[in-house]
Design an enzyme around this catalytic site. Structure first.
Site, PDB file in Angstrom:
ATOM      1  N   GLU A 100     -10.307   0.924   3.231  1.00  0.00           N
ATOM      2  CA  GLU A 100     -10.099   2.006   2.086  1.00  0.00           C
ATOM      3  C   GLU A 100     -11.299   2.746   1.662  1.00  0.00           C
ATOM      4  OE1 GLU A 100      -6.658   1.839  -0.424  1.00  0.00           O
ATOM      5  OE2 GLU A 100      -7.982   2.549  -2.083  1.00  0.00           O
ATOM      6  N   HIS A 116      -7.372  -4.272   3.735  1.00  0.00           N
ATOM      7  CA  HIS A 116      -7.143  -2.853   3.872  1.00  0.00           C
ATOM      8  C   HIS A 116      -7.949  -2.054   2.678  1.00  0.00           C
ATOM      9  CE1 HIS A 116      -4.448   0.198   1.924  1.00  0.00           C
ATOM     10  NE2 HIS A 116      -3.893   0.243   2.874  1.00  0.00           N
ATOM     11  N   ASN A 117      -8.053  -2.477   1.500  1.00  0.00           N
ATOM     12  CA  ASN A 117      -8.677  -1.818   0.597  1.00  0.00           C
ATOM     13  C   ASN A 117      -9.971  -1.855   0.721  1.00  0.00           C
ATOM     14  OD1 ASN A 117      -6.082  -2.065  -0.310  1.00  0.00           O
ATOM     15  ND2 ASN A 117      -6.901  -2.346  -2.693  1.00  0.00           N
ATOM     16  N   LYS A 125      -4.082  -7.136   2.556  1.00  0.00           N
ATOM     17  CA  LYS A 125      -3.915  -5.934   1.510  1.00  0.00           C
ATOM     18  C   LYS A 125      -5.740  -5.996   1.444  1.00  0.00           C
ATOM     19  CE  LYS A 125      -2.840  -2.639  -0.732  1.00  0.00           C
ATOM     20  NZ  LYS A 125      -3.339  -2.752  -2.366  1.00  0.00           N
ATOM     21  N   SER A 168       0.859  -1.285   0.128  1.00  0.00           N
ATOM     22  CA  SER A 168      -0.007  -0.054  -0.013  1.00  0.00           C
ATOM     23  C   SER A 168       0.823   1.353  -0.240  1.00  0.00           C
ATOM     24  CB  SER A 168      -0.928  -0.030   1.159  1.00  0.00           C
ATOM     25  OG  SER A 168      -1.620   1.159   1.371  1.00  0.00           O
TER      26      SER A 168
END
Lengths: 300, 300, 300, 300
Positions: free
Chosen positions: D179, D175-176, D172, D120
């Site tokens: 986000e 994480h997105n 990840k 990221s």
């Protein structure tokens, strides 16, 4: 400057201390003996009496209100007889912005300036400074600028005069709505990682890795990393989430202005949901499934 | 017609009986002795053996599968050696439509027709008839039309050949997604009325008033009125709502096709939510609030 | 009975006609000449004057208001001088239930009974009857029971005295919230089928198959089947969905009562979304993606 | 260390440069001449040939893949003949974590280590470093630790070996998802302020005030402040928001694990919504309103 801080709760006492440290003369006022006693140890003066306090302040006076939204009107009623032309009253709490507009209008009749100041930063503000969103007339804001510069994280950082009366609390309201949405986004993401048991993830470690360089780095993430570091499974914490008024106001305002805000709205509803004990809607769903499909009902 | 009904669960046994009542010869097949015994009382023949059953049916044979989605492949594997050119197999269960497309393709190689038939109506279908959404080749559908006409609420009502292989189960999948959304809408509305304690509303009475003339009248409302009439506070029912696969498939399909379906999606998520015991996300929200604002945490 | 129907719009004129057909004497009142002229052809008396109309009615009088929520107060102000002890005023429109509670309280001071009657059924009510949710005092409701029995789909079907003043409009408000959720569920499901172009589904055919025997059968589905039958691709219709007040009130009430109603809420937000021309939030999302990832921005 | 960077797009070229600046020998590989030419100016070696590049690297080799998720398999197929026992391949892109698990398993048979590294930081990573979430075997991760320490914002900050194969890309993915939710929360909040025209708010000013001391401070807020500072009304930007795979995978995974993630899910659906041109669901809603209430339809 000389300033009266009305309300010595968690926020008020910290702000009074930050102002005192910053070289201002602060008299903290609170009807509660416990609040006064504990505030007295922080170095600034304390008083139980609004009248005495205002009598001691040089004219024009500066009064900061840091009381619950529900008691602002009665606090103003107690203040009113002691205010005089040119005084500045700042409401730093979480008042509804339309109430602030009404109050500013009322005090204007008395030639008293009323400033609504949305204050963010929580218990960390004492050390790190507060983010301040300020609404009111420019001359009044300029008059007490020294106070904002001391409370903020820096002379010219973390505070702004955003607009006329009401605009400060409006921005704070929206700020809190955004806060609900961000918190919910993190909460869902960490819950998902916690449920992926095959990877046996260390959530605090993941949070720490995200604190530097990632797109989702933020102060709320810093706090989450701390909380998860101390208590990785959040043991002993009930899945019960309070909400204060700002989230509700944000949702209502968005609908009033025809602005779809689904994520902020859902974040509020999830908090309501967290507090439900025996959801009637879920029971009706179970009952309906039983009606049409003969699906078994779980009994309590 | 002569037909083998494979699977004598709640749905299969009822459908076999409706076909039997409608003048068809039905042999019900189930490996479970209990299922066979109870089905035997309904008037149609029963058997434990797929092989025996298929041997008794005139060629080309008609076989209706009414088994859980998870065992369709193994049931087809058991059937395969006994099928021959021209036979028609109908999957009336809740299979994933892409599985049905694959199965139809496989059986086509054997010159066997495979029809996917989405079946709605639940336990009421025995009396009221089933709504049938049929996918497959027109000639095969025509071949077994007499069966559809008997199962449906009327000769030419409540059933349709909606498209090629897969289309039947696709429509059933969407049907169930809509069902989730409608159920959730009613559940929320009745919960709201239940919480308006000052009006002391009789929810069954309101539901009954809505059954005639209102915009929200529906069969699900009829069922809700019945359920609330028998148990106005839904006592003893746990707020725990199962979901079967179709809701999940609908949500996934909508995203695949870039079609926003927020209400159907949320309705599924609410069911997941109803089954959570100690939500990690809610606990993290409470922990975050404590971190930044010093807000008290409720302990368990 | 003798009754004045104030307001001869789409709803009022139809209700006046249904009452007239049912043997009541109806005088329809409307300030608009066009409305009066077209109403006059329906067989009942019409008048431009509230005063004249009330003078013609036997005491105690029965007055039904069928006017937009925004003009109820001014209509009541015009009525007031002509009302006398024992009269009954019924608000059959979509007023906010708290307004109805206030109005009932006010008229009580004049010994006039005020009934709030939530009315559902739309333009079809003339033929099929209206679903009526009635709030107010039992004696007043009994006094005008003959009117409710005529307007409803049947003598004892489709209407109920659900509670005290306000309860009728409260239930109608919730009814409309549920309506929003159901409509959105169908809309999403049909949109999903419309996007599944490989199956080339005939949406009206699917809707018709669902009308008999399926779990999702309802009056809204009947209407959808009609609409899709006449215009399968909904050509020429803009994707623009109005909302009236009830959905907003339902959402606000749910939050006030701490009842999570995510599906009803989202259904309202989707309508707001449908009317956005150049969403600022979407533009900010695109701008953020460009900021952190260098992702291309689409220009207008 | 010596490292081959396969893929010199926006991310790959920046990462190669950061490694080169950090003292590593980097050979960048890309089939595109333009990509190679522009990369060559950054100081590290470039090559068009995987075979040549691997031949130049000391054994055991370290190969970093920075290619779109859709071409990882074919890139691995091209790499395979040139790999030998002890080599380490790192996929730093946005692959689906289950694909990474499968690939690790396959390469394990060849005695090649496969590491999945969620990365990221976007275009800012070159200067600020990348947040790295690493999955794989501990010995392999240790073997290439020097690379992670260079790419990360600090020696021991912003990167973590979070678990076995797949765990890196899993984190990840989540994480997105987070986000998406955070971005949507900000977008809604700023949209609400933009619509409050009476306050004439300067959104960049508000964003800046929030950057210091507020609860919602974050890197995404920093970027929003920049974007709004340069283009306060976001003129010329279309309300069209792309999504890449991770959001969809997060939503699907949450449902698979029975974790309700309404805010992350809605954030994805809002992006789908932003790209709709002529929503069928909205048109059906408008059509239904016309059917039951005679409400006017807006035509296009």
């Amino acid at each position: 400057m000389d300033i009266a801080m009305i309300g010595l709760g968690k926020m008020g006492a910290n702000m009074a201390e930050r102002l005192h440290r910053g070289g201002h003369r602060v008299i903290g006022v609170d009807p509660g003996e416990g609040a006064r006693d504990s505030a007295a140890k922080r170095g600034f003066e304390v008083s139980a009496s609004i009248a005495d306090t205002l009598a001691q302040l040089p004219v024009p006076r500066v009064v900061w209100l840091m009381v619950p939204a529900g008691v602002v009107d009665q606090t103003l009623a107690a203040l009113a007889p002691h205010l005089s032309e040119g005084d500045v009253v700042i409401d730093g709490g979480n008042s509804y912005y339309k109430d602030s507009m009404r109050r500013a209008e009322q005090l204007k009749g008395e030639e008293v300036s009323y400033i609504d100041c949305g204050t963010s930063g929580g218990v960390w503000g004492l050390q790190e400074g507060y983010s301040l969103m300020i609404g009111g007339e420019a001359t009044a804001v300029a008059q007490v600028g020294a106070i904002f510069r001391t409370l903020a994280p820096g002379e010219d950082r973390g505070w702004a005069h955003v607009g006329p009366s009401g605009a400060g609390h409006f921005c704070k309201m929206v700020h809190n709505g955004i806060e609900y949405g961000m918190m919910q986004a993190y909460a869902e993401g960490f819950a998902l990682m916690q449920h992926k048991t095959d990877f046996n993830l260390d959530l605090a470690q993941v949070a720490k890795a995200w604190q530097h360089g990632s797109v989702v780095r933020s102060w709320l993430l810093d706090l989450s990393a701390d909380a998860l570091g101390r208590n990785p499974q959040l043991d002993g914490i009930a899945p019960y989430v309070e909400d204060s008024g700002e989230g509700r106001w944000t949702v209502a305002e968005a609908i009033d202005l025809d602005v779809p805000a689904p994520v902020i709205t859902l974040s509020l509803l999830e908090r309501l949901r967290s507090r439900e004990k025996n959801s009637f809607s879920d029971r009706l769903l179970a009952a309906m499934r039983n009606e049409f499909g003969g699906h078994a009902i779980k009994t309590r």
